[in-house]
Design a protein around this motif. Structure first.
Motif, PDB file in Angstrom:
ATOM      1  N   VAL A 200       0.740  -1.248   0.066  1.00  0.00           N
ATOM      2  CA  VAL A 200      -0.150  -0.004   0.034  1.00  0.00           C
ATOM      3  C   VAL A 200       0.916   1.144  -0.178  1.00  0.00           C
ATOM      4  O   VAL A 200       1.666   1.442   0.761  1.00  0.00           O
ATOM      5  CB  VAL A 200      -0.874   0.017   1.278  1.00  0.00           C
ATOM      6  CG1 VAL A 200      -1.692   1.139   1.390  1.00  0.00           C
ATOM      7  CG2 VAL A 200      -1.985  -1.264   0.963  1.00  0.00           C
ATOM      8  N   ILE A 201       0.761   2.218  -1.031  1.00  0.00           N
ATOM      9  CA  ILE A 201       1.468   3.315  -1.188  1.00  0.00           C
ATOM     10  C   ILE A 201       0.697   4.461  -0.969  1.00  0.00           C
ATOM     11  O   ILE A 201      -0.536   4.509  -1.543  1.00  0.00           O
ATOM     12  CB  ILE A 201       2.168   3.384  -2.465  1.00  0.00           C
ATOM     13  CG1 ILE A 201       2.651   2.135  -2.723  1.00  0.00           C
ATOM     14  CG2 ILE A 201       3.064   4.571  -2.683  1.00  0.00           C
ATOM     15  CD1 ILE A 201       3.037   2.143  -4.502  1.00  0.00           C
ATOM     16  N   ALA A 202       1.009   5.590  -0.241  1.00  0.00           N
ATOM     17  CA  ALA A 202       0.083   6.672   0.103  1.00  0.00           C
ATOM     18  C   ALA A 202       0.567   7.941  -0.744  1.00  0.00           C
ATOM     19  O   ALA A 202       1.897   8.350  -0.756  1.00  0.00           O
ATOM     20  CB  ALA A 202       0.292   6.941   1.554  1.00  0.00           C
TER      21      ALA A 202
ATOM     22  N   SER B  13       3.304   9.995   9.522  1.00  0.00           N
ATOM     23  CA  SER B  13       2.017   9.349   9.971  1.00  0.00           C
ATOM     24  C   SER B  13       1.542   8.369   9.026  1.00  0.00           C
ATOM     25  O   SER B  13       1.237   7.099   9.820  1.00  0.00           O
ATOM     26  CB  SER B  13       1.114  10.380   9.925  1.00  0.00           C
ATOM     27  OG  SER B  13      -0.287   9.904  10.401  1.00  0.00           O
ATOM     28  N   VAL B  14       1.853   8.378   8.013  1.00  0.00           N
ATOM     29  CA  VAL B  14       1.271   7.120   6.928  1.00  0.00           C
ATOM     30  C   VAL B  14       2.251   5.968   7.250  1.00  0.00           C
ATOM     31  O   VAL B  14       1.963   4.863   7.225  1.00  0.00           O
ATOM     32  CB  VAL B  14       1.207   7.592   5.350  1.00  0.00           C
ATOM     33  CG1 VAL B  14       0.181   8.480   5.492  1.00  0.00           C
ATOM     34  CG2 VAL B  14       2.510   7.778   4.903  1.00  0.00           C
TER      35      VAL B  14
ATOM     36  N   ALA C 112       2.137   2.229   5.864  1.00  0.00           N
ATOM     37  CA  ALA C 112       2.297   2.296   4.660  1.00  0.00           C
ATOM     38  C   ALA C 112       3.589   1.683   4.081  1.00  0.00           C
ATOM     39  O   ALA C 112       4.586   1.842   4.905  1.00  0.00           O
ATOM     40  CB  ALA C 112       2.337   3.719   4.160  1.00  0.00           C
ATOM     41  N   ASP C 113       3.626   0.885   2.861  1.00  0.00           N
ATOM     42  CA  ASP C 113       4.798   0.232   2.210  1.00  0.00           C
ATOM     43  C   ASP C 113       5.622   1.346   1.594  1.00  0.00           C
ATOM     44  O   ASP C 113       6.772   1.071   1.416  1.00  0.00           O
ATOM     45  CB  ASP C 113       4.423  -0.928   1.486  1.00  0.00           C
ATOM     46  CG  ASP C 113       3.691  -1.929   2.243  1.00  0.00           C
ATOM     47  OD1 ASP C 113       4.319  -2.634   2.974  1.00  0.00           O
ATOM     48  OD2 ASP C 113       2.564  -1.921   2.140  1.00  0.00           O
TER      49      ASP C 113
ATOM     50  N   ILE D 268      10.622   4.246   4.396  1.00  0.00           N
ATOM     51  CA  ILE D 268      10.011   3.359   3.570  1.00  0.00           C
ATOM     52  C   ILE D 268      10.252   4.168   1.996  1.00  0.00           C
ATOM     53  O   ILE D 268      10.658   5.230   1.930  1.00  0.00           O
ATOM     54  CB  ILE D 268       8.432   3.211   3.619  1.00  0.00           C
ATOM     55  CG1 ILE D 268       7.721   4.907   3.969  1.00  0.00           C
ATOM     56  CG2 ILE D 268       8.203   2.474   4.663  1.00  0.00           C
ATOM     57  CD1 ILE D 268       6.541   4.675   4.105  1.00  0.00           C
ATOM     58  N   PRO D 269      10.277   3.486   1.005  1.00  0.00           N
ATOM     59  CA  PRO D 269      10.506   3.817  -0.362  1.00  0.00           C
ATOM     60  C   PRO D 269       9.808   4.869  -0.852  1.00  0.00           C
ATOM     61  O   PRO D 269       8.382   5.070  -0.509  1.00  0.00           O
ATOM     62  CB  PRO D 269      10.492   2.714  -1.293  1.00  0.00           C
ATOM     63  CG  PRO D 269      10.527   1.560  -0.446  1.00  0.00           C
ATOM     64  CD  PRO D 269      10.032   1.892   0.950  1.00  0.00           C
TER      65      PRO D 269
END
Length: 324
Positions: free
Chosen positions: A182-184, A199-200, A205-206, A258-259
């Motif tokens: 899951v990407i935000a 926060s995400v 979040a990935d 994260i990436p």
């Protein structure tokens, strides 16, 4: 040195492996290159995405899909301005239940071309995101959460992405109902994007996509004395937003582990390399298609490859390198 899992399988001195040096692994998924199609551009049908894929995209992102059919804003929905475009589409889509067959068709088309599918989804609260995510998850390789559209209205888009708590709630809810990464997708229209990013990340979040369109802004027709866009205002995309997007990627990279997928005004390999040096592991191209045609994906890939080969570098050598 990149802090993320980005690896190459070929000798960087092997010019026969020009394209292969762009192979990377993100979120546990192998991509043939780091240049993806952004949401909202040519992402409506399988045939359109196939054309993009055959021209070199490593992944394609669907248009943003919600629970129910949405007609979007009245025309005109896009206007060219100096340095880019203003658009106010209004998230038009047929709704997830009707669109799911098209997404499955897209997935089959992309599998044949070794291109991954990112499903862009939206909602006005975590329950709507949850329902769409549950339905779309088995038909895509990744899910991108549109919590950043600046002109959607009605509690959608940036109304969520400008609030740390709401952003956290949406991400954590979606993560609880799906196993795909899951990407935000974040909005630049905030006081501190690092706050939203952390926060995400905390919500599970990935990865993060940055940025969505800037603004909103507006253009007035001085003859009719009226705004040109049917929605009056819209989000700014194109070459002019690139410096802002790069700074946002730079800030996010310093705040999370994260990436990041960078997007905003990318039209050349040099643009993509700038984003990578700021901290992006991959990039998305949207309005760049207007400037360089469908072939832009192959062109950018070639330009990145040529740079890496000339400098005898791997992608992992340049991702986030300006932070060193």
């Amino acid at each position: 040195m990149s802090k993320f899992s980005v690896h190459n399988k070929n000798n960087i001195n092997d010019t026969n492996g020009k394209k292969d040096i762009l192979n990377l692994n993100l979120f546990g998924i192998d991509f043939k290159n780091p240049v993806f199609l952004a949401a909202g551009v040519m992402g409506e049908t399988g045939s359109a995405m196939r054309r993009i894929a055959k021209n070199g995209a490593g992944a394609v992102c669907t248009k943003s899909i919600g629970i129910e059919k949405k007609p979007g804003h009245n025309n005109p929905t896009m206007v060219e301005v100096e340095g880019g475009f203003l658009n106010a589409m209004g998230l038009p889509n047929p709704g997830i239940d009707e669109y799911i067959d098209e997404i499955e068709y897209i997935r089959k088309q992309m599998k044949d071309l070794n291109v991954k599918v990112i499903g862009s989804i939206y909602g006005k609260n975590e329950k709507e995101f949850e329902k769409v995510a549950e339905t779309i998850a088995e038909h895509v390789d990744l899910i991108e959460l549109n919590i950043s559209c600046p002109h959607a209205g009605g509690g959608y888009g940036s109304s969520i992405g400008q609030d740390c708590n709401l952003s956290h709630k949406v991400v954590s809810t979606v993560k609880n109902v799906t196993k795909v990464p899951v990407i935000a997708k974040l909005t630049p229209n905030v006081t501190d994007i690092k706050e939203i990013a952390t926060s995400v990340e905390d919500a599970g979040a990935d990865g993060i996509t940055a940025i969505n369109t800037l603004g909103p802004g507006m253009v007035i027709d001085i003859e009719s004395k009226k705004p040109i866009l049917g929605n009056i205002y819209g989000g700014m995309s194109g070459k002019a937003v690139k410096p802002i997007a790069i700074k946002n990627v730079y800030d996010i990279y310093s705040a999370v582990e994260i990436p990041i997928i960078g997007v905003g005004g990318i039209t050349t390999g040099s643009d993509a390399i700038e984003f990578m040096m700021a901290g992006a592991s991959a990039v998305q191209v949207g309005t760049g298609v207007y400037y360089r045609g469908y072939e832009i994906f192959n062109k950018i890939n070639d330009e990145i490859s040529e740079y890496l080969l000339k400098k005898e570098l791997k992608m992992s050598d340049i991702i986030g390198c300006v932070h060193n």
